[in-house]
Motif scaffolding. Structure first.
Motif, PDB file in Angstrom:
ATOM      1  N   GLU A 123     -31.011  32.629  18.619  1.00 57.09           N
ATOM      2  CA  GLU A 123     -31.582  33.848  18.046  1.00 57.09           C
ATOM      3  C   GLU A 123     -32.380  33.536  16.780  1.00 57.09           C
ATOM      4  OE1 GLU A 123     -28.297  36.499  17.432  1.00 57.09           O
ATOM      5  OE2 GLU A 123     -27.918  36.705  19.581  1.00 57.09           O
ATOM      6  N   LEU A 124     -31.846  32.661  15.947  1.00 56.76           N
ATOM      7  CA  LEU A 124     -32.549  32.302  14.713  1.00 56.76           C
ATOM      8  C   LEU A 124     -33.843  31.551  15.006  1.00 56.76           C
ATOM      9  CD1 LEU A 124     -29.532  31.294  12.470  1.00 56.76           C
ATOM     10  CD2 LEU A 124     -30.991  33.310  12.221  1.00 56.76           C
ATOM     11  N   LYS A 125     -33.822  30.680  16.007  1.00 60.80           N
ATOM     12  CA  LYS A 125     -35.046  29.968  16.391  1.00 60.80           C
ATOM     13  C   LYS A 125     -36.107  30.957  16.864  1.00 60.80           C
ATOM     14  CE  LYS A 125     -33.124  25.444  17.527  1.00 60.80           C
ATOM     15  NZ  LYS A 125     -32.855  24.464  18.590  1.00 60.80           N
ATOM     16  N   GLU A 126     -35.661  31.982  17.609  1.00 59.22           N
ATOM     17  CA  GLU A 126     -36.591  33.019  18.069  1.00 59.22           C
ATOM     18  C   GLU A 126     -37.201  33.752  16.885  1.00 59.22           C
ATOM     19  OE1 GLU A 126     -35.685  36.237  20.990  1.00 59.22           O
ATOM     20  OE2 GLU A 126     -34.608  34.606  22.005  1.00 59.22           O
ATOM     21  N   LYS A 127     -36.364  34.124  15.915  1.00 60.36           N
ATOM     22  CA  LYS A 127     -36.850  34.823  14.725  1.00 60.36           C
ATOM     23  C   LYS A 127     -37.852  33.967  13.958  1.00 60.36           C
ATOM     24  CE  LYS A 127     -32.913  37.855  13.936  1.00 60.36           C
ATOM     25  NZ  LYS A 127     -31.833  38.212  13.016  1.00 60.36           N
ATOM     26  N   ILE A 128     -37.556  32.684  13.828  1.00 63.84           N
ATOM     27  CA  ILE A 128     -38.457  31.772  13.123  1.00 63.84           C
ATOM     28  C   ILE A 128     -39.797  31.715  13.837  1.00 63.84           C
ATOM     29  CG2 ILE A 128     -38.883  29.335  12.563  1.00 63.84           C
ATOM     30  CD1 ILE A 128     -35.841  29.130  11.984  1.00 63.84           C
ATOM     31  N   ALA A 129     -39.757  31.576  15.164  1.00 61.73           N
ATOM     32  CA  ALA A 129     -41.002  31.518  15.934  1.00 61.73           C
ATOM     33  C   ALA A 129     -41.790  32.801  15.767  1.00 61.73           C
ATOM     34  CB  ALA A 129     -40.689  31.266  17.408  1.00 61.73           C
ATOM     35  N   THR A 130     -41.121  33.951  15.770  1.00 56.21           N
ATOM     36  CA  THR A 130     -41.790  35.239  15.590  1.00 56.21           C
ATOM     37  C   THR A 130     -42.414  35.323  14.205  1.00 56.21           C
ATOM     38  OG1 THR A 130     -40.232  36.303  17.088  1.00 56.21           O
ATOM     39  CG2 THR A 130     -41.435  37.744  15.594  1.00 56.21           C
ATOM     40  N   MET A 131     -41.667  34.905  13.188  1.00 61.73           N
ATOM     41  CA  MET A 131     -42.185  34.963  11.813  1.00 61.73           C
ATOM     42  C   MET A 131     -43.347  33.994  11.627  1.00 61.73           C
ATOM     43  SD  MET A 131     -38.619  35.775   9.703  1.00 61.73           S
ATOM     44  CE  MET A 131     -38.595  34.254   8.902  1.00 61.73           C
ATOM     45  N   GLU A 132     -43.254  32.810  12.231  1.00 61.47           N
ATOM     46  CA  GLU A 132     -44.362  31.861  12.138  1.00 61.47           C
ATOM     47  C   GLU A 132     -45.597  32.409  12.827  1.00 61.47           C
ATOM     48  OE1 GLU A 132     -42.619  28.307  13.759  1.00 61.47           O
ATOM     49  OE2 GLU A 132     -41.976  27.595  11.784  1.00 61.47           O
ATOM     50  N   GLY A 133     -45.405  33.099  13.948  1.00 64.04           N
ATOM     51  CA  GLY A 133     -46.521  33.719  14.648  1.00 64.04           C
ATOM     52  C   GLY A 133     -47.175  34.794  13.815  1.00 64.04           C
TER      53      GLY A 133
END
Length: 113
Positions: free
Chosen positions: A89-99
């Motif tokens: 879940e945290l990796k997903e959030k990071i990817a979303t924030m980086e996007g």
């Protein structure tokens, strides 16, 4: 899962036992009782990477000791699975924030303006 103590030789450490049955019993004990705890402990240490690992491990083991008797393996397994889900879940959030950051800040940045 692999044995945490795969390279450990019990022959020299079991004095007077001498029988293959005793060695097998010790190995089974390690596999069923010790490995699940150590695997969960190592997973938690690697995920959190505490500056002082020994006090962290002591606290973690103390928390695990508070579980109900007989649930150590189950609790450790659930903890590891829960942590895997949290990491995903945290990796997903990071990817979303980086996007969002790559696209000029996204909705969060625009809302602040």
């Amino acid at each position: 899962s692999s044995c945490f103590f795969a390279g450990l030789s019990l022959r020299g450490s079991i004095q007077g036992a001498g029988s293959a049955m005793s060695i097998q019993a010790h190995q089974e004990y390690i596999q069923t009782k010790i490995n699940p705890i150590l695997e969960s402990l190592v997973t938690q240490v690697l995920l959190e990477r505490p500056e002082e690992p020994i006090p962290f491990m002591i606290a973690w083991l103390s928390d695990q000791a508070k579980t109900t008797p007989g649930s150590e393996r189950q609790a450790g397994g659930e903890t590891a699975e829960s942590l895997r889900r949290q990491v995903a879940e945290l990796k997903e959030k990071i990817a979303t924030m980086e996007g969002k950051q790559a696209n000029g800040g996204g909705a969060d940045n625009n809302a602040a303006q």
